[in-house]
Design an enzyme around this catalytic site. Structure first.
Site, PDB file in Angstrom:
ATOM      1  N   ASP A   1      20.403 -39.428   3.212  1.00 51.26           N
ATOM      2  CA  ASP A   1      21.371 -40.241   3.931  1.00 51.26           C
ATOM      3  C   ASP A   1      22.015 -39.503   4.803  1.00 51.26           C
ATOM      4  O   ASP A   1      22.162 -38.687   4.916  1.00 51.26           O
ATOM      5  CB  ASP A   1      22.168 -40.723   2.528  1.00 51.26           C
ATOM      6  CG  ASP A   1      23.099 -39.720   2.101  1.00 51.26           C
ATOM      7  OD1 ASP A   1      24.540 -39.563   2.171  1.00 51.26           O
ATOM      8  OD2 ASP A   1      22.713 -38.405   1.745  1.00 51.26           O
TER       9      ASP A   1
ATOM     10  N   GLU B   1      13.415 -31.091  -5.152  1.00 51.03           N
ATOM     11  CA  GLU B   1      14.423 -31.125  -3.854  1.00 51.03           C
ATOM     12  C   GLU B   1      14.179 -32.381  -2.788  1.00 51.03           C
ATOM     13  O   GLU B   1      12.781 -32.309  -2.587  1.00 51.03           O
ATOM     14  CB  GLU B   1      14.565 -29.829  -3.043  1.00 51.03           C
ATOM     15  CG  GLU B   1      15.920 -28.981  -3.540  1.00 51.03           C
ATOM     16  CD  GLU B   1      17.102 -29.510  -3.021  1.00 51.03           C
ATOM     17  OE1 GLU B   1      17.106 -30.783  -2.741  1.00 51.03           O
ATOM     18  OE2 GLU B   1      18.049 -28.568  -2.811  1.00 51.03           O
TER      19      GLU B   1
ATOM     20  N   THR C   1      19.026 -25.206   5.266  1.00 49.78           N
ATOM     21  CA  THR C   1      19.242 -23.592   5.371  1.00 49.78           C
ATOM     22  C   THR C   1      19.160 -22.561   4.238  1.00 49.78           C
ATOM     23  O   THR C   1      19.004 -21.371   4.624  1.00 49.78           O
ATOM     24  CB  THR C   1      21.000 -23.695   5.411  1.00 49.78           C
ATOM     25  OG1 THR C   1      21.376 -24.109   4.294  1.00 49.78           O
ATOM     26  CG2 THR C   1      21.392 -24.479   6.530  1.00 49.78           C
ATOM     27  N   GLY C   2      18.745 -23.288   3.370  1.00 44.89           N
ATOM     28  CA  GLY C   2      18.240 -22.277   1.906  1.00 44.89           C
ATOM     29  C   GLY C   2      19.396 -21.971   1.228  1.00 44.89           C
ATOM     30  O   GLY C   2      19.372 -21.810  -0.067  1.00 44.89           O
TER      31      GLY C   2
ATOM     32  N   LEU D   1      19.576 -24.203  -2.331  1.00 44.29           N
ATOM     33  CA  LEU D   1      18.379 -23.640  -3.211  1.00 44.29           C
ATOM     34  C   LEU D   1      18.645 -22.245  -3.676  1.00 44.29           C
ATOM     35  O   LEU D   1      18.450 -22.022  -4.938  1.00 44.29           O
ATOM     36  CB  LEU D   1      17.115 -23.819  -2.387  1.00 44.29           C
ATOM     37  CG  LEU D   1      15.823 -23.453  -3.352  1.00 44.29           C
ATOM     38  CD1 LEU D   1      15.919 -24.464  -4.617  1.00 44.29           C
ATOM     39  CD2 LEU D   1      14.481 -23.598  -2.471  1.00 44.29           C
TER      40      LEU D   1
ATOM     41  N   ARG E   1      21.517 -36.449  -5.041  1.00 39.52           N
ATOM     42  CA  ARG E   1      21.019 -37.819  -5.236  1.00 39.52           C
ATOM     43  C   ARG E   1      19.992 -37.993  -4.274  1.00 39.52           C
ATOM     44  O   ARG E   1      19.021 -38.817  -4.677  1.00 39.52           O
ATOM     45  CB  ARG E   1      22.207 -38.890  -4.788  1.00 39.52           C
ATOM     46  CG  ARG E   1      23.480 -38.736  -5.473  1.00 39.52           C
ATOM     47  CD  ARG E   1      24.528 -39.905  -4.860  1.00 39.52           C
ATOM     48  NE  ARG E   1      25.778 -39.438  -5.460  1.00 39.52           N
ATOM     49  CZ  ARG E   1      27.060 -39.711  -4.923  1.00 39.52           C
ATOM     50  NH1 ARG E   1      27.134 -40.412  -3.940  1.00 39.52           N
ATOM     51  NH2 ARG E   1      27.928 -39.409  -5.601  1.00 39.52           N
ATOM     52  N   GLY E   2      19.745 -37.215  -3.199  1.00 41.23           N
ATOM     53  CA  GLY E   2      18.764 -37.293  -2.333  1.00 41.23           C
ATOM     54  C   GLY E   2      17.273 -37.611  -2.873  1.00 41.23           C
ATOM     55  O   GLY E   2      16.402 -37.808  -2.348  1.00 41.23           O
TER      56      GLY E   2
ATOM     57  N   LYS F   1      12.482 -27.662   6.505  1.00 43.34           N
ATOM     58  CA  LYS F   1      12.968 -27.580   7.823  1.00 43.34           C
ATOM     59  C   LYS F   1      13.442 -26.016   8.087  1.00 43.34           C
ATOM     60  O   LYS F   1      14.475 -25.778   8.077  1.00 43.34           O
ATOM     61  CB  LYS F   1      14.123 -28.352   8.043  1.00 43.34           C
ATOM     62  CG  LYS F   1      14.721 -28.525   9.451  1.00 43.34           C
ATOM     63  CD  LYS F   1      16.072 -29.224   9.715  1.00 43.34           C
ATOM     64  CE  LYS F   1      16.046 -30.486   8.910  1.00 43.34           C
ATOM     65  NZ  LYS F   1      17.299 -31.195   9.389  1.00 43.34           N
TER      66      LYS F   1
ATOM     67  N   PHE G   1      17.893 -34.288  12.254  1.00 44.03           N
ATOM     68  CA  PHE G   1      18.520 -34.910  11.237  1.00 44.03           C
ATOM     69  C   PHE G   1      17.770 -36.126  10.641  1.00 44.03           C
ATOM     70  O   PHE G   1      17.541 -37.052  11.396  1.00 44.03           O
ATOM     71  CB  PHE G   1      20.073 -35.303  11.159  1.00 44.03           C
ATOM     72  CG  PHE G   1      20.652 -35.654  10.248  1.00 44.03           C
ATOM     73  CD1 PHE G   1      21.504 -34.492   9.365  1.00 44.03           C
ATOM     74  CD2 PHE G   1      20.754 -36.842   9.815  1.00 44.03           C
ATOM     75  CE1 PHE G   1      22.093 -34.882   8.357  1.00 44.03           C
ATOM     76  CE2 PHE G   1      21.458 -37.087   8.525  1.00 44.03           C
ATOM     77  CZ  PHE G   1      22.326 -36.042   7.809  1.00 44.03           C
TER      78      PHE G   1
END
Length: 187
Positions: A170, A110, A115-116, A119, A45-46, A142, A163
């Protein structure tokens, strides 16, 4: 009921800065995919707010030549990796892309790559659908959290190892509607 966190502590990326960079990304994607069909694959959803603004920033036509431009299709995939936590866990596919992705140019949209793992998981899933190409556009990168190598073709902003919430991102379904990216207070 999920845990409630205190409000975000500070703005990391302002609304005006976000919108400026998204227009730049849209212009570059318009050049790279000129006269082609492109499937924007939003990761729910991000990415929803970023997806919508990026889609509008990609030129459907050139003012001087209405036959030029990018034909854009929308598709969405839903993955889950945070499970109401600030630390990622196992990636799960909740809803996948359509079969019509075969032999098409796909641009994964995205919200954040850390972390990858998400993806990498999504790319492996898409490869089973036999696309023409798969590229990635992320609003936030990041790299300090990267655990597996991943190729990112378009990056909005590189951010520190913190974060963040807002503009679709969210914590326990809170803060998505903020028009900027903010740091969330540590627990």
């Amino acid at each position: 009921m999920p845990a409630t966190k205190p409000p975000p502590e500070s703005v990391l990326i302002s609304e005006s800065c976000l919108q400026h960079r998204i227009r730049e990304l849209g212009a570059q994607i318009s050049i790279d995919y000129e006269n082609q069909e492109l499937v924007l694959l939003g990761v729910l959803r991000g990415s929803v707010l970023f997806f919508a603004d990026l889609a509008r920033a990609i030129s459907a036509t050139h003012p001087s030549d209405p036959d030029c431009g990018v034909q854009v299709r929308f598709e969405f995939v839903q993955l889950m990796s945070y499970h109401e936590s600030t630390k990622p866990s196992k990636v799960q596919l909740i809803r996948g892309g359509s079969n019509y992705l075969e032999h098409r140019h796909i641009l994964i949209v995205e919200d954040i790559v850390d972390t990858g793992h998400t993806l990498k998981f999504l790319r492996e899933h898409l490869e089973t659908l036999n696309p023409k190409t798969v590229k990635v556009c992320t609003l936030l990168d990041k790299p300090a959290q990267r655990q597996v190598p991943v190729a990112i073709d378009y990056i909005g902003f590189e951010i520190p190892d913190a974060f963040v919430v807002g503009y679709g991102l969210d914590y326990a379904q809170q803060y998505r509607n903020l028009p900027y990216i903010a740091l969330l207070e540590s627990t």
